[in-house]
Design a protein around this motif. Structure first.
Motif, PDB file in Angstrom:
ATOM      1  N   ALA A  31     -52.774 -46.433 -16.326  1.00  0.00           N
ATOM      2  CA  ALA A  31     -53.478 -47.219 -17.325  1.00  0.00           C
ATOM      3  C   ALA A  31     -54.272 -48.313 -16.631  1.00  0.00           C
ATOM      4  CB  ALA A  31     -52.500 -47.818 -18.326  1.00  0.00           C
ATOM      5  N   CYS A  32     -55.489 -48.541 -17.110  1.00  0.00           N
ATOM      6  CA  CYS A  32     -56.355 -49.528 -16.477  1.00  0.00           C
ATOM      7  C   CYS A  32     -55.804 -50.941 -16.608  1.00  0.00           C
ATOM      8  CB  CYS A  32     -57.767 -49.452 -17.065  1.00  0.00           C
ATOM      9  SG  CYS A  32     -57.803 -49.499 -18.871  1.00  0.00           S
ATOM     10  N   LEU A  33     -54.967 -51.196 -17.617  1.00  0.00           N
ATOM     11  CA  LEU A  33     -54.422 -52.529 -17.828  1.00  0.00           C
ATOM     12  C   LEU A  33     -52.983 -52.661 -17.334  1.00  0.00           C
ATOM     13  CD1 LEU A  33     -55.907 -53.346 -21.340  1.00  0.00           C
ATOM     14  CD2 LEU A  33     -56.527 -54.362 -19.146  1.00  0.00           C
ATOM     15  N   LYS A  34     -52.523 -51.727 -16.530  1.00  0.00           N
ATOM     16  CA  LYS A  34     -51.172 -51.808 -15.973  1.00  0.00           C
ATOM     17  C   LYS A  34     -50.987 -53.124 -15.218  1.00  0.00           C
ATOM     18  CE  LYS A  34     -50.002 -50.057 -11.985  1.00  0.00           C
ATOM     19  NZ  LYS A  34     -49.753 -49.119 -10.877  1.00  0.00           N
ATOM     20  N   PRO A  35     -49.955 -53.918 -15.556  1.00  0.00           N
ATOM     21  CA  PRO A  35     -49.664 -55.121 -14.760  1.00  0.00           C
ATOM     22  C   PRO A  35     -49.013 -54.711 -13.448  1.00  0.00           C
ATOM     23  CG  PRO A  35     -48.026 -54.873 -16.496  1.00  0.00           C
ATOM     24  CD  PRO A  35     -49.008 -53.752 -16.678  1.00  0.00           C
ATOM     25  N   ALA A  36     -49.817 -54.614 -12.403  1.00  0.00           N
ATOM     26  CA  ALA A  36     -49.371 -53.979 -11.167  1.00  0.00           C
ATOM     27  C   ALA A  36     -48.838 -54.947 -10.129  1.00  0.00           C
ATOM     28  CB  ALA A  36     -50.530 -53.179 -10.555  1.00  0.00           C
ATOM     29  N   VAL A  37     -49.111 -56.247 -10.292  1.00  0.00           N
ATOM     30  CA  VAL A  37     -48.710 -57.231  -9.285  1.00  0.00           C
ATOM     31  C   VAL A  37     -48.093 -58.436  -9.990  1.00  0.00           C
ATOM     32  CG1 VAL A  37     -49.463 -58.680  -7.367  1.00  0.00           C
ATOM     33  CG2 VAL A  37     -50.606 -56.483  -7.782  1.00  0.00           C
ATOM     34  N   LEU A  38     -46.937 -58.857  -9.534  1.00  0.00           N
ATOM     35  CA  LEU A  38     -46.289 -60.076 -10.026  1.00  0.00           C
ATOM     36  C   LEU A  38     -46.180 -61.050  -8.865  1.00  0.00           C
ATOM     37  CD1 LEU A  38     -43.187 -60.360 -12.344  1.00  0.00           C
ATOM     38  CD2 LEU A  38     -43.373 -61.790 -10.308  1.00  0.00           C
ATOM     39  N   LEU A  39     -46.694 -62.267  -9.058  1.00  0.00           N
ATOM     40  CA  LEU A  39     -46.677 -63.287  -8.009  1.00  0.00           C
ATOM     41  C   LEU A  39     -45.886 -64.492  -8.490  1.00  0.00           C
ATOM     42  CD1 LEU A  39     -49.953 -62.221  -8.406  1.00  0.00           C
ATOM     43  CD2 LEU A  39     -49.964 -63.133  -6.062  1.00  0.00           C
ATOM     44  N   ALA A  40     -44.976 -64.986  -7.639  1.00  0.00           N
ATOM     45  CA  ALA A  40     -44.173 -66.157  -7.985  1.00  0.00           C
ATOM     46  C   ALA A  40     -43.735 -66.857  -6.710  1.00  0.00           C
ATOM     47  CB  ALA A  40     -42.957 -65.754  -8.820  1.00  0.00           C
ATOM     48  N   VAL A  41     -43.589 -68.186  -6.802  1.00  0.00           N
ATOM     49  CA  VAL A  41     -43.096 -68.969  -5.666  1.00  0.00           C
ATOM     50  C   VAL A  41     -41.588 -68.749  -5.540  1.00  0.00           C
ATOM     51  CG1 VAL A  41     -42.798 -71.296  -4.753  1.00  0.00           C
ATOM     52  CG2 VAL A  41     -44.927 -70.669  -5.935  1.00  0.00           C
ATOM     53  N   ASP A  42     -41.138 -68.479  -4.320  1.00  0.00           N
ATOM     54  CA  ASP A  42     -39.715 -68.253  -4.063  1.00  0.00           C
ATOM     55  C   ASP A  42     -38.931 -69.509  -4.442  1.00  0.00           C
ATOM     56  OD1 ASP A  42     -37.356 -67.174  -3.290  1.00  0.00           O
ATOM     57  OD2 ASP A  42     -37.817 -67.084  -1.148  1.00  0.00           O
ATOM     58  N   GLY A  43     -37.988 -69.347  -5.348  1.00  0.00           N
ATOM     59  CA  GLY A  43     -37.209 -70.484  -5.817  1.00  0.00           C
ATOM     60  C   GLY A  43     -36.295 -70.031  -6.928  1.00  0.00           C
ATOM     61  N   PRO A  44     -35.779 -70.970  -7.721  1.00  0.00           N
ATOM     62  CA  PRO A  44     -34.872 -70.590  -8.813  1.00  0.00           C
ATOM     63  C   PRO A  44     -35.505 -69.559  -9.741  1.00  0.00           C
ATOM     64  CG  PRO A  44     -34.863 -72.968  -8.502  1.00  0.00           C
ATOM     65  CD  PRO A  44     -35.957 -72.440  -7.613  1.00  0.00           C
ATOM     66  N   GLY A  45     -34.787 -68.467  -9.941  1.00  0.00           N
ATOM     67  CA  GLY A  45     -35.259 -67.408 -10.812  1.00  0.00           C
ATOM     68  C   GLY A  45     -35.912 -66.246 -10.100  1.00  0.00           C
ATOM     69  N   PHE A  46     -36.287 -66.413  -8.832  1.00  0.00           N
ATOM     70  CA  PHE A  46     -37.000 -65.325  -8.158  1.00  0.00           C
ATOM     71  C   PHE A  46     -36.078 -64.117  -7.956  1.00  0.00           C
ATOM     72  CE2 PHE A  46     -38.815 -62.812  -4.799  1.00  0.00           C
ATOM     73  CZ  PHE A  46     -40.178 -62.853  -5.073  1.00  0.00           C
ATOM     74  N   ARG A  47     -34.860 -64.364  -7.499  1.00  0.00           N
ATOM     75  CA  ARG A  47     -33.932 -63.251  -7.282  1.00  0.00           C
ATOM     76  C   ARG A  47     -33.671 -62.508  -8.588  1.00  0.00           C
ATOM     77  NH1 ARG A  47     -28.629 -62.970  -8.096  1.00  0.00           N
ATOM     78  NH2 ARG A  47     -28.476 -65.239  -8.331  1.00  0.00           N
ATOM     79  N   GLU A  48     -33.489 -63.257  -9.681  1.00  0.00           N
ATOM     80  CA  GLU A  48     -33.234 -62.632 -10.971  1.00  0.00           C
ATOM     81  C   GLU A  48     -34.441 -61.798 -11.428  1.00  0.00           C
ATOM     82  OE1 GLU A  48     -30.571 -66.135 -10.533  1.00  0.00           O
ATOM     83  OE2 GLU A  48     -32.705 -65.731 -10.176  1.00  0.00           O
ATOM     84  N   THR A  49     -35.634 -62.293 -11.132  1.00  0.00           N
ATOM     85  CA  THR A  49     -36.852 -61.542 -11.477  1.00  0.00           C
ATOM     86  C   THR A  49     -36.881 -60.218 -10.730  1.00  0.00           C
ATOM     87  OG1 THR A  49     -38.061 -63.619 -11.834  1.00  0.00           O
ATOM     88  CG2 THR A  49     -39.378 -61.620 -11.494  1.00  0.00           C
ATOM     89  N   ARG A  50     -36.625 -60.265  -9.438  1.00  0.00           N
ATOM     90  CA  ARG A  50     -36.613 -59.055  -8.626  1.00  0.00           C
ATOM     91  C   ARG A  50     -35.562 -58.072  -9.113  1.00  0.00           C
ATOM     92  NH1 ARG A  50     -34.381 -60.784  -3.999  1.00  0.00           N
ATOM     93  NH2 ARG A  50     -36.274 -61.248  -2.804  1.00  0.00           N
ATOM     94  N   GLU A  51     -34.361 -58.568  -9.371  1.00  0.00           N
ATOM     95  CA  GLU A  51     -33.272 -57.683  -9.783  1.00  0.00           C
ATOM     96  C   GLU A  51     -33.562 -57.027 -11.135  1.00  0.00           C
ATOM     97  OE1 GLU A  51     -29.841 -60.175  -9.658  1.00  0.00           O
ATOM     98  OE2 GLU A  51     -29.606 -60.028  -7.464  1.00  0.00           O
ATOM     99  N   ALA A  52     -34.126 -57.792 -12.060  1.00  0.00           N
ATOM    100  CA  ALA A  52     -34.430 -57.229 -13.373  1.00  0.00           C
ATOM    101  C   ALA A  52     -35.532 -56.185 -13.293  1.00  0.00           C
ATOM    102  CB  ALA A  52     -34.835 -58.345 -14.338  1.00  0.00           C
ATOM    103  N   ALA A  53     -36.562 -56.465 -12.494  1.00  0.00           N
ATOM    104  CA  ALA A  53     -37.634 -55.488 -12.325  1.00  0.00           C
ATOM    105  C   ALA A  53     -37.106 -54.230 -11.646  1.00  0.00           C
ATOM    106  CB  ALA A  53     -38.776 -56.104 -11.514  1.00  0.00           C
TER     107      ALA A  53
END
Length: 525
Positions: free
Chosen positions: A301-323
């Motif tokens: 899909a042309c609108l696929k959200p293909a890249v997620l960018l975030a500063v390493d810090g609180p919540g980053f590990r949880e974001t990775r694990e959930a994805a």
């Protein structure tokens, strides 16, 4: 509705000659009957000349007649909803229910453009009345409206065989503008294209319009597409697909003796920027939601959200694990064509070569042609150092970018080329960063999304589906939404004309009851 394999040139059904093709069922690898006729330059010429013959009468149809024609197409699409969805499933392997929704979407688009035509605002009627007593010289009467460009060639897309194809938004907006359409069907779904083409062909006959208002052609390789772009009577082209294919058509059109616009939609990774407070508060929710949407349509899909960018810090590990959890639950699914699947495999191989680390993988493919869902991670420094990591991979893969700090977030945002969309996820505490990020994104996209994802997209008067190169070849226009009609219009000024010779939108009595700009003031009908 029987699929015969004919091309549809005006009212004629053009059967197969010496050269034919069959549709492929990508799930089974089997060819599907019937054989489909393939054409070349002679068929392109015939279709374009018919379109040119139709232009003067069709472009001057009144709002009521043209709107009724668009509504008729919508009704006929709805009537073949089931069989159209079934045929699209055979030719793509994607779910029938998805295509039923796609038929509904396309019918709705035609109805919305019927409303646009009835309202007449797209004509942008402007009147600057004469000032015979003006000093030092009088001013003549000047009146302006938008008029249709002429015959339009529309290249069908591979990934949405209805809503971005023969009876999709490009066709609806071109017909709404008053432009006859020559549709170059995508060879990945010829039967789906033919059913849509027959719907439009039947609507033209029932509406009593010139047969050249619509034709459907197809051909092997690039010959027929090049012949259509080169034809001196063609006035515009639309294309949805790869950057390579789109730019080849664009450059060809610019090399004509009379260059014409080519409105392309090509490539986008639709980056999502998760700001620190949102990451800490909702990182897992965002990571899971993004991965779910990235797997839609097997990532095609042309609108696929293909890249997620975030500063390493609180919540980053949880974001990775959930994805990663979402990706790991994803089954391998058949991709649209063997060629698209092969390109996907090459893309993920290149990503690994460029240093991306695999942090989540879905079920392994069980059959040839299936795309495996994959989640990769890189650092911000790696993203900035390797441009290929910022490029689209058409398929079910997502890239997670671990940034060092907010300065690197802004630097990463500036590194992206033009996009169809970009999203930021923020809490109130992030608004200062969001305010600094917004101008960067505005320069790189046609749609900025706040605390949501780029897919799916509503079709509204305010919709923009476009962006700076390479998302599109002309960032001033949208290919989705009611504004898409603007691609197929140009202004004409009528100076010092007698009232009876003026087009109806510009006559003194305002017989079409339009909103108009008169001497700089917007006036009610």
């Amino acid at each position: 509705m029987k699929v015969t394999g004919d091309m549809l040139i005006g009212a004629a059904n053009v059967p197969a000659g010496a050269e034919t093709m069959k549709a492929l069922n990508p799930t089974t690898g089997q060819l599907i009957e019937p054989p489909f006729a393939l054409g070349g330059a002679p068929e392109a010429d015939r279709a374009v000349r018919l379109a040119d013959e139709a232009f003067d009468s069709y472009s001057h149809t009144g709002p009521a007649e043209r709107a009724a024609f668009l509504d008729l197409i919508a009704d006929k699409l709805a009537a073949v909803r089931g069989e159209l969805a079934e045929r699209a499933w055979l030719e793509t392997g994607l779910p029938v229910a998805q295509f039923e929704a796609e038929v509904d979407r396309s019918a709705d688009v035609f109805r919305k453009f019927a409303t646009v035509v009835r309202q007449g605002r797209f004509l942008q009627a402007v009147i600057d009345r004469a000032q015979p007593d003006r000093q030092p010289a009088p001013r003549m009467d000047h009146r302006l409206q938008k008029v249709a460009l002429g015959p339009v060639v529309i290249f069908g897309a591979s990934n949405f065989p209805i809503s971005y194809s023969v009876a999709g938004g490009d066709t609806a907006s071109a017909l709404a503008a008053g432009c006859p359409v020559i549709s170059k069907a995508h060879n990945a779904h010829p039967g789906t294209s033919e059913i849509q083409g027959r719907v439009i062909q039947q609507a033209i006959a029932e509406a009593g319009l010139h047969e050249g208002v619509f034709s459907l052609v197809r051909g092997p390789g690039n010959e027929i597409g090049e012949a259509l772009v080169d034809h001196p009577l063609v006035r515009a082209v639309t294309f949805t697909g790869s950057e390579g294919g789109g730019m080849a058509l664009y450059r060809r059109a610019q090399q004509r003796p009379d260059p014409i616009p080519v409105f392309t939609e090509m490539t986008s990774v639709n980056p999502n920027f998760v700001l620190p407070a949102a990451l800490a508060a909702r990182g897992a929710e965002i990571g899971s939601g993004l991965a779910q949407r990235a797997m839609y349509n097997v990532g095609q899909a042309c609108l696929k959200p293909a890249v997620l960018l975030a500063v390493d810090g609180p919540g980053f590990r949880e974001t990775r694990e959930a994805a990663a959890a979402e990706v790991q639950e994803a089954a391998a699914r058949t991709m649209l064509t063997p060629g698209i699947h092969d390109a996907y495999v090459r893309g993920v191989q290149r990503r690994e070569k460029d240093g991306a680390v695999l942090v989540g993988a879905g079920a392994a493919p069980a059959r040839a042609g299936e795309g495996q869902s994959l989640l990769y991670e890189v650092t911000g420094a790696e993203l900035l150092a390797e441009p290929a990591l910022r490029e689209e991979i058409f398929g079910p893969t997502v890239l997670l970018v671990r940034l060092a700090d907010t300065d690197q977030l802004f630097e990463a945002a500036r590194a992206f080329r033009g996009q169809l969309s970009a999203a930021m996820h923020a809490e109130a505490a992030d608004h200062g960063i969001a305010g600094r990020l917004l101008p960067i994104l505005e320069r790189r996209t046609g749609r900025v999304v706040f605390n949501a994802f780029s897919i799916s997209q509503e079709i509204t008067y305010a919709t923009t589906h476009g962006g700076p190169f390479p998302a599109t070849s002309d960032s001033r226009f949208t290919s989705v939404g009611m504004g898409a009609i603007e691609r197929f219009l140009r202004p004409v000024t009528y100076q010092n004309f007698p009232d009876e010779l003026l087009p109806p939108p510009l006559r003194g009595a305002n017989p079409l009851h339009l909103w108009r700009l008169v001497d700089g003031e917007l006036t009610r009908p």
